[in-house]
Design a protein around this motif. Structure first.
Motif, PDB file in Angstrom:
ATOM      1  N   THR A 154       5.377  19.997   2.462  1.00  9.54           N
ATOM      2  CA  THR A 154       6.903  20.113   2.047  1.00  9.54           C
ATOM      3  C   THR A 154       7.370  20.570   0.986  1.00  9.54           C
ATOM      4  N   LYS A 155       7.581  21.615   0.752  1.00 10.71           N
ATOM      5  CA  LYS A 155       8.451  22.765  -0.578  1.00 10.71           C
ATOM      6  C   LYS A 155       9.695  21.688  -1.409  1.00 10.71           C
ATOM      7  N   GLU A 156      10.063  21.260  -0.794  1.00 10.24           N
ATOM      8  CA  GLU A 156      11.626  20.695  -0.953  1.00 10.24           C
ATOM      9  C   GLU A 156      12.830  19.954   0.281  1.00 10.24           C
ATOM     10  N   GLY A 157      13.406  18.786  -0.458  1.00  7.20           N
ATOM     11  CA  GLY A 157      13.901  17.997   1.025  1.00  7.20           C
ATOM     12  C   GLY A 157      13.050  16.404   0.384  1.00  7.20           C
ATOM     13  N   GLU A 158      12.743  16.197   1.476  1.00  7.73           N
ATOM     14  CA  GLU A 158      12.840  14.661   0.675  1.00  7.73           C
ATOM     15  C   GLU A 158      11.441  13.993   2.000  1.00  7.73           C
ATOM     16  N   VAL A 159      10.463  13.247   1.435  1.00  7.88           N
ATOM     17  CA  VAL A 159       9.551  12.283   2.711  1.00  7.88           C
ATOM     18  C   VAL A 159       9.707  11.166   3.013  1.00  7.88           C
ATOM     19  N   VAL A 219       0.853  -1.455  -0.224  1.00 13.17           N
ATOM     20  CA  VAL A 219      -0.015  -0.198  -0.596  1.00 13.17           C
ATOM     21  C   VAL A 219       1.382   1.718  -0.215  1.00 13.17           C
ATOM     22  N   VAL A 220       1.973   0.868   0.890  1.00 13.49           N
ATOM     23  CA  VAL A 220       2.785   2.226   0.608  1.00 13.49           C
ATOM     24  C   VAL A 220       3.450   2.784  -0.782  1.00 13.49           C
ATOM     25  N   ASP A 221       3.915   1.671  -1.365  1.00 13.91           N
ATOM     26  CA  ASP A 221       4.596   1.510  -2.819  1.00 13.91           C
ATOM     27  C   ASP A 221       3.335   2.507  -3.406  1.00 13.91           C
ATOM     28  N   GLN A 222       2.383   1.812  -3.928  1.00  7.60           N
ATOM     29  CA  GLN A 222       1.039   2.647  -4.210  1.00  7.60           C
ATOM     30  C   GLN A 222       0.908   3.774  -4.332  1.00  7.60           C
ATOM     31  N   LEU A 223       0.977   4.300  -3.094  1.00  7.92           N
ATOM     32  CA  LEU A 223       0.638   5.669  -2.151  1.00  7.92           C
ATOM     33  C   LEU A 223       2.035   7.098  -3.060  1.00  7.92           C
ATOM     34  N   LEU A 224       3.451   6.214  -2.644  1.00  3.98           N
ATOM     35  CA  LEU A 224       3.914   6.627  -2.980  1.00  3.98           C
ATOM     36  C   LEU A 224       4.164   7.096  -4.320  1.00  3.98           C
ATOM     37  N   ASP A 225       4.237   5.807  -5.566  1.00  2.00           N
ATOM     38  CA  ASP A 225       4.431   6.302  -6.796  1.00  2.00           C
ATOM     39  C   ASP A 225       2.846   7.103  -7.405  1.00  2.00           C
ATOM     40  N   ALA A 226       1.907   6.979  -6.768  1.00  2.00           N
ATOM     41  CA  ALA A 226       0.697   8.182  -7.109  1.00  2.00           C
ATOM     42  C   ALA A 226       1.611   9.408  -6.918  1.00  2.00           C
ATOM     43  N   HIS A 227       1.721   9.605  -5.960  1.00  6.67           N
ATOM     44  CA  HIS A 227       2.374  11.148  -5.651  1.00  6.67           C
ATOM     45  C   HIS A 227       3.535  11.748  -6.172  1.00  6.67           C
ATOM     46  N   ARG A 228       4.275  10.330  -6.404  1.00  2.98           N
ATOM     47  CA  ARG A 228       5.617  10.922  -7.348  1.00  2.98           C
ATOM     48  C   ARG A 228       4.657  11.628  -9.306  1.00  2.98           C
ATOM     49  N   ALA A 229       3.741  10.322  -9.435  1.00  8.07           N
ATOM     50  CA  ALA A 229       3.327  11.193 -10.349  1.00  8.07           C
ATOM     51  C   ALA A 229       2.763  12.803 -10.521  1.00  8.07           C
ATOM     52  N   THR A 230       1.969  13.251  -9.618  1.00 15.33           N
ATOM     53  CA  THR A 230       1.811  14.266  -9.072  1.00 15.33           C
ATOM     54  C   THR A 230       2.537  15.385  -9.113  1.00 15.33           C
ATOM     55  N   LEU A 231       4.127  14.994  -8.700  1.00 20.20           N
ATOM     56  CA  LEU A 231       5.198  15.982  -8.178  1.00 20.20           C
ATOM     57  C   LEU A 231       5.343  16.886  -9.442  1.00 20.20           C
ATOM     58  N   GLY A 232       5.548  16.840 -11.152  1.00 20.86           N
ATOM     59  CA  GLY A 232       5.627  17.780 -11.463  1.00 20.86           C
ATOM     60  C   GLY A 232       7.710  18.242 -11.234  1.00 20.86           C
ATOM     61  N   GLY A 233       7.203  19.271 -11.255  1.00 18.69           N
ATOM     62  CA  GLY A 233       9.033  20.058 -10.908  1.00 18.69           C
ATOM     63  C   GLY A 233       9.442  20.019  -9.721  1.00 18.69           C
ATOM     64  N   THR A 292      11.662  14.543  -3.177  1.00 19.75           N
ATOM     65  CA  THR A 292      12.238  13.299  -2.702  1.00 19.75           C
ATOM     66  C   THR A 292      11.242  12.400  -1.875  1.00 19.75           C
ATOM     67  N   LEU A 293      10.958  11.348  -3.147  1.00 17.90           N
ATOM     68  CA  LEU A 293      10.112  10.405  -1.658  1.00 17.90           C
ATOM     69  C   LEU A 293      10.407   9.147  -1.886  1.00 17.90           C
ATOM     70  N   ARG A 294      10.935   8.043  -0.484  1.00 17.86           N
ATOM     71  CA  ARG A 294      11.217   7.276  -0.485  1.00 17.86           C
ATOM     72  C   ARG A 294      10.687   6.406   0.462  1.00 17.86           C
ATOM     73  N   VAL A 295      10.552   5.350   0.517  1.00 18.47           N
ATOM     74  CA  VAL A 295      10.924   3.909   1.940  1.00 18.47           C
ATOM     75  C   VAL A 295      11.849   3.701   2.820  1.00 18.47           C
ATOM     76  N   GLU A 296      12.154   3.457   3.555  1.00 15.56           N
ATOM     77  CA  GLU A 296      12.429   2.450   4.606  1.00 15.56           C
ATOM     78  C   GLU A 296      12.336   1.551   5.345  1.00 15.56           C
ATOM     79  N   GLY A 297      12.807   0.615   5.496  1.00 16.17           N
ATOM     80  CA  GLY A 297      12.723  -0.497   6.562  1.00 16.17           C
ATOM     81  C   GLY A 297      12.357  -1.696   5.785  1.00 16.17           C
ATOM     82  N   GLU A 298      12.064  -2.632   6.701  1.00 15.88           N
ATOM     83  CA  GLU A 298      11.307  -4.067   6.509  1.00 15.88           C
ATOM     84  C   GLU A 298       9.919  -4.129   6.070  1.00 15.88           C
ATOM     85  N   GLU A 299       9.762  -5.360   5.337  1.00  6.07           N
ATOM     86  CA  GLU A 299       8.819  -5.534   4.237  1.00  6.07           C
ATOM     87  C   GLU A 299       8.304  -6.236   5.183  1.00  6.07           C
TER      88      GLU A 299
END
Length: 456
Positions: free
Chosen positions: A361-366, A310-324, A328-335
């Motif tokens: 968050t204007k810039e940086g990472e989530v 579910v986390v991967d799906q949500l991050l993929d959806a938000h990456r597509a809306t970032l534009g320029g 950075t969106l990334r995931v950490e931890g054990e599955e």
């Protein structure tokens, strides 16, 4: 930042008095007050009547004493009362006055009439007496009356009245206990029947079980309120079901059309990206409808949802809306962590937390951290104020950093309600250097559960 606490302060139980206790206390205070007032009135009346009788007896006896002495000055007058003692003093004889001053110094300056005195005798016993005085040019007539027996009687009367007060207080307590039981019995029965209807969607009428009194009127009012509330709940459920059904149909059409369009191999990449955004938006709408339907029914759905997926799906959806946007969106931890809930409920809860982090968050990472029993969403945004932290999960509240951004401030309120339904926890705290850490915990600890509003 600590989890927002929207729970209302509870009143201390020790300051609360049950209605039964208040009734009993009222009876006890009434009994104590009336009997105490009666006791004081009886003591005062007894003392007053006794003083009047003693004064009357002394006035009659001293008049008789004067007449007897004047008829025969050499004879010793006989007194009718044992507690009386008479004495005649010649005011013109210095020796007689000296002996009076030596024996009774208080009598020398005593005014004519009746006066009360206290003192001690040769054995140092307390004396209490009254003295009547009649003055003539040749003689002063004294008549003393010992009032110790009357004082002892007064003390006995005081003890008996004190015992009567205690007895009447005990009787008032018993009467208050009995009356409170009689008065509270129908109220307790009404409360018991109400508790028995807990969870029932069609409670039976209460009024037929009670007489036509105040409790019966209360039962009628509760029946009327329950009927109106049941109608509102029923309309709300029907509305939610109808909306859910009517929305699912066009969403299903959109899903089918999108899948059909994505299956075309000749589609250019730009068009494909836009259609995929439509597909993700349709999935979000479907998940939100499912979650809201569960909330409206207060129905806890079950499932075996993979948190990482579910986390991967949500991050993929938000990456597509970032534009320029430099984010950075990334995931950490054990599955491997799984949650007993429908995928739609978990997707809505995590989607709001991740969406807020990406939005502010204007810039940086989530960073989304996968923990064995929780998910943390860490951003590098501007953080939260104390007011935001305290009211973040209130319905309709928008933080100070919301600005002119779209949204009605209900996303986190929905998350809080989902957590309450499934027994999860949601909270926020400051990041290590900046930003906010939002935590969704699936196995709430005891300490955290006591301070977090979003729990069952």
């Amino acid at each position: 930042m600590p989890a927002a606490d929207s729970s209302k302060p509870r009143r201390h139980r020790r300051f609360r008095r049950r209605l039964r206790t208040r009734i009993i206390l009222s009876f006890v205070l009434l009994g104590f007050g009336l009997t105490t007032l009666f006791a004081f009135a009886a003591l005062w009346a007894s003392k007053y009547v006794e003083n009047q009788l003693v004064d009357d007896v002394m006035n009659r006896n001293i008049d008789e004493y004067v007449r007897m002495h004047q008829r025969n000055p050499d004879a010793k007058p006989t007194l009718a009362v044992d507690q009386m003692y008479g004495r005649v003093v010649n005011p013109n004889d210095p020796g007689s006055m000296a002996r009076l001053a030596a024996d009774y110094p208080q009598w020398v300056s005593m005014p004519e009439g009746i006066s009360s005195y206290t003192g001690t005798d040769e054995a140092n016993q307390l004396l209490s007496y009254k003295v009547a005085l009649r003055k003539t040019p040749d003689a002063w007539y004294y008549l003393a009356y010992d009032t110790r027996r009357a004082n002892i009687a007064q003390q006995r009367l005081w003890w008996w009245l004190s015992l009567a007060v205690l007895v009447f207080v005990a009787l008032s307590l018993a009467l208050g206990w009995w009356s409170a039981s009689k008065v509270m019995s129908p109220v307790s029965e009404l409360a018991s029947r109400l508790r028995a209807y807990r969870g029932s969607s069609n409670p039976r009428p209460l009024a037929p079980h009670f007489p036509q009194d105040e409790v019966g009127e209360l039962a009628k009012s509760l029946d009327d309120y329950a009927e109106r509330l049941t109608e509102v709940v029923q309309r709300d459920r029907e509305f939610n079901a109808d909306v859910s059904h009517e929305l699912r149909t066009p969403l299903a059409i959109i899903r089918g059309s999108v899948e059909l369009m994505l299956s075309r191999p000749d589609m250019d990449e730009k068009t494909r990206t836009r259609i995929q955004r439509i597909q993700r938006a349709e999935q979000q709408c479907t998940d939100l409808i499912s979650a809201l339907l569960l909330l409206s029914r207060n129905e806890r759905g079950h499932g075996n949802t993979d948190v990482a997926r579910v986390v991967d799906q949500l991050l993929d959806a938000h990456r597509a809306t970032l534009g320029g946007k430099p984010l950075t969106l990334r995931v950490e931890g054990e599955e491997g962590a799984r949650v007993d809930s429908p995928e739609a409920a978990l997707s809505v809860a995590l989607g709001n937390l991740i969406g807020n982090a990406v939005k502010y968050t204007k810039e940086g990472e989530v960073v989304v951290r996968l923990l064995p029993d929780a998910v943390e969403v860490v951003d590098s945004g501007p953080g939260l104020s104390k007011e935001d932290a305290a009211r973040l999960f209130e319905r309709g509240y928008r933080g100070t950093h919301a600005g002119h951004s779209q949204g009605g401030g209900i996303g986190l309120s929905i998350v809080s309600r989902l957590c309450a339904l499934y027994g999860w926890e949601v909270g926020v705290r400051p990041g290590e250097s900046k930003g906010v850490v939002a935590t969704l915990r699936f196995s709430p600890t005891r300490e955290a559960s006591a301070a977090n509003p979003a729990r069952a």
